[in-house]
Design a protein around this motif. Structure first.
Motif, PDB file in Angstrom:
ATOM      1  N   ILE A  87       0.837  -1.203   0.000  1.00  0.00           N
ATOM      2  CA  ILE A  87       0.000   0.000   0.000  1.00  0.00           C
ATOM      3  C   ILE A  87       0.873   1.255   0.000  1.00  0.00           C
ATOM      4  N   PHE A  88       1.981   1.209   0.740  1.00  0.00           N
ATOM      5  CA  PHE A  88       2.894   2.356   0.776  1.00  0.00           C
ATOM      6  C   PHE A  88       3.487   2.629  -0.604  1.00  0.00           C
ATOM      7  N   VAL A  89       3.885   1.567  -1.300  1.00  0.00           N
ATOM      8  CA  VAL A  89       4.427   1.730  -2.658  1.00  0.00           C
ATOM      9  C   VAL A  89       3.374   2.361  -3.564  1.00  0.00           C
ATOM     10  N   ASN A  90       2.131   1.893  -3.454  1.00  0.00           N
ATOM     11  CA  ASN A  90       1.049   2.479  -4.248  1.00  0.00           C
ATOM     12  C   ASN A  90       0.837   3.947  -3.885  1.00  0.00           C
ATOM     13  N   PHE A  91       1.013   4.272  -2.608  1.00  0.00           N
ATOM     14  CA  PHE A  91       0.890   5.657  -2.140  1.00  0.00           C
ATOM     15  C   PHE A  91       1.954   6.536  -2.797  1.00  0.00           C
ATOM     16  N   VAL A  92       3.171   6.017  -2.896  1.00  0.00           N
ATOM     17  CA  VAL A  92       4.263   6.768  -3.538  1.00  0.00           C
ATOM     18  C   VAL A  92       3.947   7.000  -5.012  1.00  0.00           C
ATOM     19  N   TRP A  93       3.452   5.956  -5.689  1.00  0.00           N
ATOM     20  CA  TRP A  93       3.080   6.114  -7.100  1.00  0.00           C
ATOM     21  C   TRP A  93       1.980   7.161  -7.247  1.00  0.00           C
ATOM     22  N   ALA A  94       1.033   7.163  -6.323  1.00  0.00           N
ATOM     23  CA  ALA A  94      -0.065   8.135  -6.382  1.00  0.00           C
ATOM     24  C   ALA A  94       0.447   9.558  -6.193  1.00  0.00           C
ATOM     25  N   ILE A  95       1.421   9.734  -5.308  1.00  0.00           N
ATOM     26  CA  ILE A  95       2.017  11.060  -5.108  1.00  0.00           C
ATOM     27  C   ILE A  95       2.700  11.530  -6.392  1.00  0.00           C
ATOM     28  N   LEU A  96       3.503  10.658  -6.987  1.00  0.00           N
ATOM     29  CA  LEU A  96       4.204  11.013  -8.222  1.00  0.00           C
ATOM     30  C   LEU A  96       3.221  11.345  -9.336  1.00  0.00           C
ATOM     31  N   TYR A  97       2.152  10.576  -9.399  1.00  0.00           N
ATOM     32  CA  TYR A  97       1.140  10.793 -10.436  1.00  0.00           C
ATOM     33  C   TYR A  97       0.474  12.152 -10.271  1.00  0.00           C
ATOM     34  N   ASN A  98       0.106  12.485  -9.050  1.00  0.00           N
ATOM     35  CA  ASN A  98      -0.579  13.753  -8.807  1.00  0.00           C
ATOM     36  C   ASN A  98       0.360  14.943  -8.907  1.00  0.00           C
ATOM     37  N   LYS A  99       1.642  14.729  -8.635  1.00  0.00           N
ATOM     38  CA  LYS A  99       2.605  15.813  -8.826  1.00  0.00           C
ATOM     39  C   LYS A  99       2.785  16.133 -10.299  1.00  0.00           C
ATOM     40  N   GLY A 100       2.451  15.176 -11.154  1.00  0.00           N
ATOM     41  CA  GLY A 100       2.566  15.398 -12.590  1.00  0.00           C
ATOM     42  C   GLY A 100       1.451  16.233 -13.168  1.00  0.00           C
ATOM     43  N   LYS A 101       0.448  16.558 -12.344  1.00  0.00           N
ATOM     44  CA  LYS A 101      -0.633  17.405 -12.820  1.00  0.00           C
ATOM     45  C   LYS A 101      -0.231  18.865 -12.702  1.00  0.00           C
ATOM     46  N   SER A 102      -0.870  19.702 -13.500  1.00  0.00           N
ATOM     47  CA  SER A 102      -0.467  21.107 -13.569  1.00  0.00           C
ATOM     48  C   SER A 102      -1.057  21.966 -12.454  1.00  0.00           C
ATOM     49  N   GLN A 103      -1.821  21.351 -11.550  1.00  0.00           N
ATOM     50  CA  GLN A 103      -2.375  22.130 -10.445  1.00  0.00           C
ATOM     51  C   GLN A 103      -1.251  22.640  -9.548  1.00  0.00           C
ATOM     52  N   GLU A 104      -1.521  23.698  -8.797  1.00  0.00           N
ATOM     53  CA  GLU A 104      -0.469  24.354  -8.018  1.00  0.00           C
ATOM     54  C   GLU A 104       0.112  23.442  -6.948  1.00  0.00           C
ATOM     55  N   LYS A 105      -0.726  22.670  -6.297  1.00  0.00           N
ATOM     56  CA  LYS A 105      -0.208  21.758  -5.279  1.00  0.00           C
ATOM     57  C   LYS A 105      -0.995  20.451  -5.299  1.00  0.00           C
ATOM     58  N   THR A 106      -0.352  19.416  -4.818  1.00  0.00           N
ATOM     59  CA  THR A 106      -0.969  18.098  -4.804  1.00  0.00           C
ATOM     60  C   THR A 106      -2.071  18.049  -3.754  1.00  0.00           C
ATOM     61  N   ARG A 107      -3.253  17.587  -4.158  1.00  0.00           N
ATOM     62  CA  ARG A 107      -4.370  17.476  -3.224  1.00  0.00           C
ATOM     63  C   ARG A 107      -4.298  16.135  -2.509  1.00  0.00           C
ATOM     64  N   VAL A 108      -4.332  16.192  -1.183  1.00  0.00           N
ATOM     65  CA  VAL A 108      -4.186  14.990  -0.361  1.00  0.00           C
ATOM     66  C   VAL A 108      -5.274  13.982  -0.691  1.00  0.00           C
ATOM     67  N   TRP A 109      -6.511  14.472  -0.864  1.00  0.00           N
ATOM     68  CA  TRP A 109      -7.613  13.553  -1.131  1.00  0.00           C
ATOM     69  C   TRP A 109      -7.400  12.803  -2.447  1.00  0.00           C
ATOM     70  N   ASP A 110      -6.872  13.494  -3.450  1.00  0.00           N
ATOM     71  CA  ASP A 110      -6.612  12.834  -4.731  1.00  0.00           C
ATOM     72  C   ASP A 110      -5.575  11.724  -4.576  1.00  0.00           C
ATOM     73  N   VAL A 111      -4.554  11.992  -3.763  1.00  0.00           N
ATOM     74  CA  VAL A 111      -3.515  10.981  -3.531  1.00  0.00           C
ATOM     75  C   VAL A 111      -4.106   9.765  -2.824  1.00  0.00           C
ATOM     76  N   VAL A 112      -4.913  10.017  -1.803  1.00  0.00           N
ATOM     77  CA  VAL A 112      -5.545   8.910  -1.060  1.00  0.00           C
ATOM     78  C   VAL A 112      -6.461   8.114  -1.979  1.00  0.00           C
ATOM     79  N   LYS A 113      -7.270   8.824  -2.749  1.00  0.00           N
ATOM     80  CA  LYS A 113      -8.202   8.156  -3.669  1.00  0.00           C
ATOM     81  C   LYS A 113      -7.455   7.306  -4.685  1.00  0.00           C
ATOM     82  N   ASP A 114      -6.388   7.856  -5.260  1.00  0.00           N
ATOM     83  CA  ASP A 114      -5.626   7.112  -6.262  1.00  0.00           C
ATOM     84  C   ASP A 114      -4.895   5.924  -5.639  1.00  0.00           C
ATOM     85  N   THR A 115      -4.457   6.073  -4.385  1.00  0.00           N
ATOM     86  CA  THR A 115      -3.819   4.950  -3.687  1.00  0.00           C
ATOM     87  C   THR A 115      -4.807   3.806  -3.501  1.00  0.00           C
ATOM     88  N   VAL A 116      -6.006   4.135  -3.050  1.00  0.00           N
ATOM     89  CA  VAL A 116      -7.043   3.115  -2.842  1.00  0.00           C
ATOM     90  C   VAL A 116      -7.419   2.460  -4.165  1.00  0.00           C
TER      91      VAL A 116
END
Length: 381
Positions: A306-335
Motif C-alpha cells: 500500500i505504501f508503494v502504491n501511495f508513492v506512485w499516487a504522489i508522483l502521479y498527482n505531482k505530474g498534474k499542472s495544479q499548483e499543489k498536490t491534493r491529499v484527497w486525490d492521492v488517497v483516492k488514487d492509492t485506494v
C-alpha cells in the motif's frame, strides 16, 4: 477489426497532423460492424484501407500486420524510396494524438542517427473517477521504460511504436509473430538479432488512448492476454543468456522482464502457502507465538504494498499542472490503484492455465463508448 466506436475519432486525430510525408494505412481485418462506413466518411488523400477477406482474415494481429507490412514494403520499393528513410508506425484504433506528434517523432530520429525504434508514452484518457490505468501507464510503466533507457533495452509495448523499415527488413523474417504481445516480441527479437538496435521513449512524445471503464471482466480478459504473451516470451530466456552481442546490463534487464511471469508464480505459491499455514495453524494449535509472527509479517508486507502504491499516487498527482498536490486525490488514487492491482492478481493463474492448455487464440477486448477526461490536457506529459 470492429472498431466502429473509435476508428473515426482516431483517424481524424491522426490526420490533423500536417506532417508532410504522412501516409495512413488502415488494416480492416474483415470487420462485420460499421467500421468501413465510418472510415469512408473521411476524405483525405493520405488515407488508404487494406482489406483482409475471410477465410484469410482474423488470424491474429501479428498476421495482419505482416500482411500489410509486405504490401507497404512493395509500395515503398516501387516509389524508389530508401527503406532507411521510412518509419513504420503501429497505432491502435482508439488513439488521440497531438497535432505535432509526427513532427516530434521525426525530430527524434533526425537528432539521433543511431535510433532505430521509438515507443510512445501512453496515457489513458477516459477514466474520470478511477485513474488507475492512466497511473499504471504514465508512471509505473514509464518508470520501467526510463530504466530501460539506461540499459538500452527500451521495449515496444502498448501503442504508438515506430521502427525504421530498414531495421524491420534486416530481420529477414516476418517482423511480427503470433505472440499475444507481438510488439514486445518484436523488440526482443531485434535485440537478440545481429542488428544494431537503439530504441527510445520520450515524455513529450505521447499518445492518449481509451481504457476499460467499470468492466472488471473485460479488464481481466485484456490483461490475461498480455500476461499469457509474457509467458510465451519465456522462450527468449536462453537466447538472452547465450547472446554474445548483448551487454551484461541488457541481459540483466531483459532477463528480469522475461522471468517476471515465473517470479510472479513463485510469489503466488508463497502467498497461498502462507495463508494456508496461518489457517491450518490457527485451527490445530490456536494462536501461537509463531503464528503471530507470520501474521505480523503478512500485515507488514501488505502495508508495504500500500505504501508503494501511495508513492506512485504522489508522483502521479505531482505530474498534474495544479499548483499543489491534493491529499484527497492521492488517497483516492492509492485506494483505487490497490483495488486495481488486487483485481489483476488473478491474471497470471488464468494466463498460465490458458498457456499450458495451448489456448493461444487472440481474445479481443470489445471497445467501449469513449469517455475522454476533459482535464487530460492539464497533465504534464
Amino acid at each position: 477489426m470492429n472498431e466502429e466506436l473509435v476508428i473515426q475519432t482516431t483517424l481524424k486525430s491522426i490526420l490533423k497532423n500536417n506532417y508532410e510525408n504522412l501516409v495512413v494505412t488502415v488494416i480492416d481485418d474483415a470487420s462485420d460492424d460499421r467500421s468501413l462506413e465510418k472510415i469512408s466518411e473521411i476524405q483525405d488523400s493520405r488515407l488508404n484501407v487494406l482489406r483482409r477477406i475471410k477465410p484469410n482474415a482474423q488470424k491474429g494481429k501479428g498476421t495482419a500486420l505482416n500482411w500489410a507490412y509486405y504490401q507497404i514494403s512493395e509500395q515503398i520499393q516501387e516509389a524508389g524510396i530508401a527503406p532507411e528513410d521510412v518509419l513504420i508506425a503501429i497505432i491502435d484504433a482508439d488513439t488521440k494524438l497531438d497535432n505535432n506528434y509526427f513532427e516530434k517523432v521525426n525530430m527524434a530520429f533526425n537528432h539521433d542517427a543511431k535510433l532505430t525504434g521509438l515507443q510512445s508514452k501512453v496515457r489513458v484518457a477516459n477514466l474520470l473517477k478511477d485513474a488507475s490505468q492512466d497511473l499504471e501507464f504514465s508512471e509505473i510503466i514509464n518508470a520501467t521504460q526510463m530504466f530501460r533507457t539506461l540499459t538500452n533495452t527500451v521495449a515496444f509495448g502498448g501503442n504508438g511504436q515506430f521502427c525504421k523499415l530498414s531495421t524491420l527488413q534486416a530481420l529477414n523474417e516476418d517482423p511480427w509473430t503470433d505472440s499475444l504481445v507481438e510488439d514486445f516480441d518484436l523488440s526482443t527479437r531485434l535485440f537478440l538479432s545481429d542488428i544494431e538496435v537503439k530504441n527510445a521513449q520520450f515524455d513529450d512524445i505521447y499518445i492518449e488512448q481509451t481504457g476499460i471503464i467499470n468492466d472488471n471482466e473485460a479488464l481481466v480478459k485484456q490483461r490475461v492476454r498480455w500476461a499469457q504473451g509474457n509467458i510465451q516470451s519465456s522462450k527468449y530466456i536462453l537466447p538472452t543468456i547465450r547472446s554474445k552481442k548483448l551487454q551484461n546490463k541488457q541481459k540483466f534487464e531483459l532477463l528480469m522482464t522475461l522471468l517476471k511471469p515465473w517470479l510472479m508464480g513463485i510469489e503466488y505459491i508463497i502467498v497461498i502457502y502462507t495463508l494456508i499455514m496461518i489457517v491450518n495453524s490457527a485451527i490445530l494449535s490456536g494462536i501461537t507465538q509463531s503464528l503471530k509472527i507470520v501474521v505480523v509479517l503478512f500485515i507488514v508486507m501488505s502495508i508495504y504494498i500500500i505504501f508503494v502504491n501511495f508513492v506512485w499516487a504522489i508522483l502521479y498527482n505531482k505530474g498534474k499542472s495544479q499548483e499543489k498536490t491534493r491529499v484527497w486525490d492521492v488517497v483516492k488514487d492509492t485506494v483505487n490503484l490497490t483495488k486495481f492491482l488486487l483485481i489483476l492478481t488473478q491474471i497470471y493463474p488464468q494466463s498460465a492455465i490458458r498457456y499450458f492448455n495451448s489456448k493461444n487464440d487472440w481474445v479481443k477486448t470489445n471497445r467501449q463508448e469513449e469517455s475522454v477526461d476533459p482535464h487530460i490536457d492539464e497533465y504534464k506529459k
